[in-house]
Write a protein that holds these residues in place. Structure first.
Motif, PDB file in Angstrom:
ATOM      1  N   GLY A  46       0.959  -1.166   0.085  1.00  0.00           N
ATOM      2  CA  GLY A  46      -0.028   0.046   0.001  1.00  0.00           C
ATOM      3  C   GLY A  46       0.807   1.167  -0.243  1.00  0.00           C
ATOM      4  O   GLY A  46       0.396   2.227  -0.231  1.00  0.00           O
ATOM      5  N   GLU A  79      -9.196  -0.811   4.293  1.00  0.00           N
ATOM      6  CA  GLU A  79      -8.981  -0.624   2.769  1.00  0.00           C
ATOM      7  C   GLU A  79     -10.403  -1.006   1.638  1.00  0.00           C
ATOM      8  O   GLU A  79     -10.642  -0.361   0.803  1.00  0.00           O
ATOM      9  N   ILE A 123      -7.327   4.023  -4.363  1.00  0.00           N
ATOM     10  CA  ILE A 123      -7.440   2.712  -3.548  1.00  0.00           C
ATOM     11  C   ILE A 123      -7.786   1.546  -4.565  1.00  0.00           C
ATOM     12  O   ILE A 123      -7.449   0.632  -4.495  1.00  0.00           O
TER      13      ILE A 123
END
Length: 578
Positions: A357, A386, A432
């Motif tokens: 990430g 997430e 994301i």
């Protein structure tokens, strides 16, 4: 009566005109709307003592007309686009009035007619007289309105009937393509009482559950004691049941509605009248699974299971309950796999390198559940945070999702899920969705060894399952192929961002492979070569809670310049590219 030639040969709508004016009426067509220059179309005869004169124009929705009798001119009227519109011309003082009844108005008017004439002797004559008395409508127009708008046209029909202990006829069922049968679109109305009841259709719009007036309902059939009828109806249509005994006045149930698909309504007595317990297809599927779970070890033997199921199905007629169970759960073995069998155990682990990430890689343990073709799982590929970030960033509220469809744009009863395509922005790697997709492809390459890269691939597909929702056994791409042509799908993965409280496992139907996820888990399976259909899989029905997955399909041989959209069904470029 004179009829105007069609304004356009392909026009399908009719404008009907009734004139109560004792003079010839000129009809003007306004081809561009009310403000466009008028053009004389024809003349309408003067009304006489025998009644109004009438006229028919075949035209298009949105076309305007005005009328003139001597020095009097009407306001413009515009065709609504229904099958029929009616204009009634009359004089009011020094004005020429053109009263337009749209298709919606005529439908309401014909429903009023039906309520007045329903179940009277001489129904047709009553209808003609009602329309003529109320608005002067002649028989020629009345026939068209009754044909187009009468509730009789929409009336639910009895498809079959039987006793509660009878085996049900299963002719005419659709095949789901993989050996199972899809449930029919019908409502079964079951009378468990010892007295017959009348099943009545509420043909007038009725929002309340309070029983409607008798003239708002139409008799469909009598349901005899301890029997059922199978009704074909339109979703949203409303019903009541009533009974009458010599010692009491007629009693009716509250209104119940047909929700569509397979539904059941069970009639029983209560202190203040008749009770109707309704279940839609999803509720029925879950209720039947709860019955089946009461059969314990007998579920491993199909004959013992069948006998146990019928004994436990006390809330439903046993024969019907078993039939529903077999339709809604594909088969007893499919239910066993989804609900009764344990999850698969990892046969070995492999280490994979995935983005954490922040742009750095981290080493994760992946569990292999089957070697060939490969089925692999990763615990916590995404964190719960997430997953929620993805849901919020893509506005994945249930209200923004659509019912899933299959290739060609049609809906499939086998694919019972809500969906939305998600398009990662490769120019925004910090989003994301882009971060997660990068992880998907890292895991896919590391697990399979295939050349899989994000450019040119299909969008991420969000699938959302409510209670009762499922995806029946199916193949994503390469079932039966060896080898798979370049550009076709060779693997799939699912990131589980919402997980069901009960149910919702992913199973592979050719063996006992089964995966029940936790939030953030990832499942990958390959089918680059799958001649024995081992990648055939299913999303088991959700029994409680919801399930949502971000699904990625993988293709080899696609790129930025040759995308999945350039690949035809057989793995060739589209004809425009040849």
């Amino acid at each position: 009566m004179r009829f105007l030639l069609w304004l356009a040969a392909a026009a399908a709508e009719e404008l009907h005109i009734l004139s109560h004016i004792p003079e010839v009426v000129q009809v003007f067509w306004l081809p561009g709307g009310a403000l466009s220059p008028s053009r004389l179309s024809s003349e309408l005869d003067a009304a006489d003592s025998d009644g109004p004169s009438s006229f028919v124009i075949n035209t298009y929705a949105g076309h305007g007309f005005r009328f003139q009798a001597g020095s009097l001119s009407s306001e413009a009227v515009t065709h609504s686009g229904g099958q029929h519109d009616l204009v009634i011309l009359s004089k009011s003082g020094d004005s020429l009035v053109a009263d337009l009844l749209s298709a919606v108005d005529l439908q309401k008017f014909v429903q009023e007619m039906h309520s007045h004439c329903n179940e009277r002797d001489g129904y047709t004559s009553c209808c003609y007289n009602f329309l003529k008395t109320k608005r002067g409508i002649p028989v020629a127009f009345a026939d068209k309105y009754i044909t187009a708008y009468s509730p009789h046209k929409l009336m639910p029909r009895v498809a079959a009937r039987g006793n509660l202990e009878d085996d049900i006829e299963s002719d005419g069922l659709d095949d789901d393509g993989y050996g199972g049968h899809l449930p029919p679109d019908e409502m079964l109305v079951i009378n468990k009482m010892l007295v017959p009841v009348d099943l009545r259709w509420v043909h007038v719009a009725h929002d309340s559950d309070v029983p409607p007036q008798d003239n708002e309902t139409t008799m469909i059939t009598q349901v005899t004691s301890e029997s059922y009828v199978r009704i074909t109806a339109r979703p949203g249509q409303s019903f009541v049941v009533s009974k009458q005994s010599p010692r009491e006045q007629s009693r009716s149930s509250s209104v119940f509605r047909y929700p569509g698909e397979l539904a059941v309504a069970i009639i029983s007595a209560e202190a203040k009248g008749l009770a109707v317990a309704s279940r839609d297809q999803d509720e029925l599927k879950i209720a039947l699974s709860e019955i089946a779970q009461n059969c314990g070890d007998s579920s491993k033997d199909e004959q013992s299971f069948t006998e146990c199921f019928k004994q436990k199905a006390v809330s439903f007629p046993p024969a019907l309950a078993l039939w529903w169970f077999q339709l809604l759960w594909t088969s007893v073995s499919h239910w066993l796999h989804c609900v009764h069998l344990p999850d698969s155990v990892s046969i070995r682990q492999v280490d994979l390198e995935l983005d954490d990430g922040t742009g750095k890689n981290r080493s994760v343990k992946a569990q292999i559940f089957r070697e060939d073709p490969l089925v692999l799982g990763i615990s916590g590929l995404a964190t719960p945070q997430e997953c929620q970030q993805l849901i919020d960033s893509q506005d994945l509220k249930e209200a923004n999702l659509n019912m899933a469809f299959i290739s060609g744009g049609s809906h499939s009863k086998s694919r019972r899920t809500l969906t939305k395509n998600l398009y990662p922005n490769m120019q925004a790697p910090q989003s994301i969705l882009a971060k997660l997709q990068k992880r998907f492809f890292q895991a896919a390459r590391g697990a399979s060894g295939y050349e899989l890269w994000p450019e040119g691939q299909e969008p991420v597909n969000w699938l959302h399952y409510k209670p009762g929702y499922e995806y029946r056994p199916h193949c994503d791409g390469g079932c039966g192929m060896d080898p798979v042509p370049s550009g076709m799908r060779v693997a799939s993965s699912l990131l589980y961002c919402n997980v069901a409280e009960q149910g919702g496992s992913t199973i592979f139907t050719q063996d006992t492979t089964k995966f029940t996820p936790a939030r953030g888990d990832f499942l990958f399976f390959a089918y680059k070569s799958d001649p024995d259909y081992m990648s055939m899989h299913a999303a088991c029905p959700v029994l409680r809670g919801i399930k949502s997955t971000a699904t990625q399909w993988y293709r080899e041989g696609v790129s930025k310049d040759y995308t999945w959209e350039d690949v035809a069904d057989l793995g060739l470029r589209r004809s425009s590219e040849l």
